[in-house]
Design an enzyme around this catalytic site. Structure first.
Site, PDB file in Angstrom:
ATOM      1  N   ASP A   1      -2.267   5.175   5.679  1.00 21.48           N
ATOM      2  CA  ASP A   1      -1.061   5.431   5.360  1.00 21.48           C
ATOM      3  C   ASP A   1      -0.929   6.440   4.329  1.00 21.48           C
ATOM      4  OD1 ASP A   1       1.817   5.173   5.546  1.00 21.48           O
ATOM      5  OD2 ASP A   1       1.864   3.710   3.932  1.00 21.48           O
TER       6      ASP A   1
ATOM      7  N   ASP B   1       7.031  -1.583   3.968  1.00 19.72           N
ATOM      8  CA  ASP B   1       6.223  -1.909   2.782  1.00 19.72           C
ATOM      9  C   ASP B   1       7.271  -2.550   1.668  1.00 19.72           C
ATOM     10  OD1 ASP B   1       4.593  -2.289   0.820  1.00 19.72           O
ATOM     11  OD2 ASP B   1       3.979  -0.120   0.488  1.00 19.72           O
ATOM     12  N   SER B   2       8.322  -1.729   1.315  1.00 20.07           N
ATOM     13  CA  SER B   2       9.134  -2.356   0.348  1.00 20.07           C
ATOM     14  C   SER B   2       9.697  -3.689   0.376  1.00 20.07           C
ATOM     15  CB  SER B   2      10.286  -1.335   0.007  1.00 20.07           C
ATOM     16  OG  SER B   2       9.695   0.086  -0.248  1.00 20.07           O
TER      17      SER B   2
END
Ligand code: G3H
Ligand code: 13P
Ligand code: ZN
Length: 326
Positions: free
Chosen positions: A95, A269-270
């Site tokens: 990423d 992700d968060s």
């Protein structure tokens, strides 16, 4: 040098073709530890979803590159073990690769897909860098994601205060000149838990997405910064000693809409960080006598798993597509 095929991984090429055709997006979930990996694998096996496991440069430093390779190989074996010997397709993806050397190193260590993030460079410099990565990657049958346009929010080494939407006029030339396999675009998503300010209209620019699709029909598009920042999780965090003020994400309805188009990879992700933090904070608050990590990492893993199952089913639409025929 390790080839990803020996680890049981796949690149993104066939998966993206099927996702664009099928009108769904493949989840790209970030991980850097065992509980996250277990939750991701369990959720994707249970929902029969293809999966992109992604690792940032920072996560790679945190977890160690050698360990990561074996974790990815372990993930494939684990997926088989809990699914009667049949593994869902799993991609190991870098990423936000910041430079050629990091991409090369990941390819040499068994990644099946890399992102080269030249979005902060000039158009010409972005093309030159991306092309260099594509040449090395394709020689190893590894797929490459490029990026045009700048997302707001905080990334590993790149801080962007403001976003610049992807310019539809540039995408065709970029894709042709670089040979990339997919393109990340900026249409108003951003990284982190604070994507909008109170009072903002929290919308992404689906009109720009439609314009881009017209220029490169059927070409795989990637959305970064696609966490929705579930308010129930923010509430649990804040009720248990946390301080997340005005954390606002992307509406899941808008992501579902985008996933029906050529958007075939959605990065989250968060939301996982929030789910984990909420569960851990709650245990710490409710049971201050606990000090066995399994007693708080276990609930965190369960909460993550539930989040990913819901995303695959209700947001990305990837559930049930792991074994699609071509
Ligand atoms: O886009 C960035 C990802 O959320 C990874 O974050 O660089 O803190 O690992 P990280
Ligand atoms: P979020 O911060 O919205 O989860 O975005 C993650 C991401 O884009 C990883 O590349
Ligand atoms: Zn990102």
């Amino acid at each position: 040098m390790v080839n990803y095929k020996d680890l049981g991984l796949v690149n993104t090429r066939e998966l993206f073709k099927k996702a664009v055709k099928g009108g769904y997006a493949i989840p790209a979930y970030n991980f850097n530890n065992m509980e996250q990996l277990q939750a991701i694998i369990q959720a994707c096996v249970e929902t029969e979803s293809p999966l992109i496991l992604q690792v940032s440069k920072g996560a790679r430093q945190y977890a160690n590159q050698t360990l990561l390779r074996y974790m990815a190989q372990g993930a494939v074996e684990y997926a088989k073990e809990i699914n009667n010997g049949k593994a869902i397709p799993i991609v190991l993806h870098l990423d936000h690769g910041p430079d050629f050397e990091t991409c090369k190193s990941c390819i040499d260590y068994g990644f099946s897909s890399v992102m080269i993030d030249g979005s902060h460079l000039s158009f010409e410099e972005n093309i030159a860098l991306t092309k260099k990565v594509v040449e090395y990657a394709h020689a190893h049958d590894v797929t490459v994601e490029g990026e045009l346009g700048v997302l707001a929010g905080i990334e590993d080494d790149v801080k962007a205060e403001k976003h610049t939407y992807t310019e539809p006029d540039e995408v065709e030339a970029f894709v042709k000149a670089t040979g990339v396999d997919s393109l990340a675009i900026a249409i108003g998503t951003s990284h982190g838990a604070y994507k909008f300010k109170p009072g903002d209209d929290p919308k992404i620019r689906l009109d720009i997405l439609a314009e881009i699709e017209k220029r490169i029909p059927g070409f795989p598009i990637v959305l970064h910064g696609s966490s929705s920042v579930p308010q129930d999780l923010v509430k649990i965090i804040n009720e248990n000693g946390g301080k997340l003020k005005d954390a606002i994400g992307i509406g899941e309805d808008q992501l579902r809409e985008a996933a029906k188009s050529a958007v075939c990879k959605i990065n989250i992700d968060s939301d996982g960080r929030l789910a984990m933090t909420a569960a851990i904070r709650k245990v710490f608050n409710d049971k201050p006598e606990e000090f066995d990590p399994r007693k708080y990492l276990g609930p965190a893993r369960e909460s993550l798993k539930a989040l990913y199952i819901r995303k695959n089913k209700e947001v990305l639409g990837s559930a049930g597509h792991a074994f699609d025929a071509e």
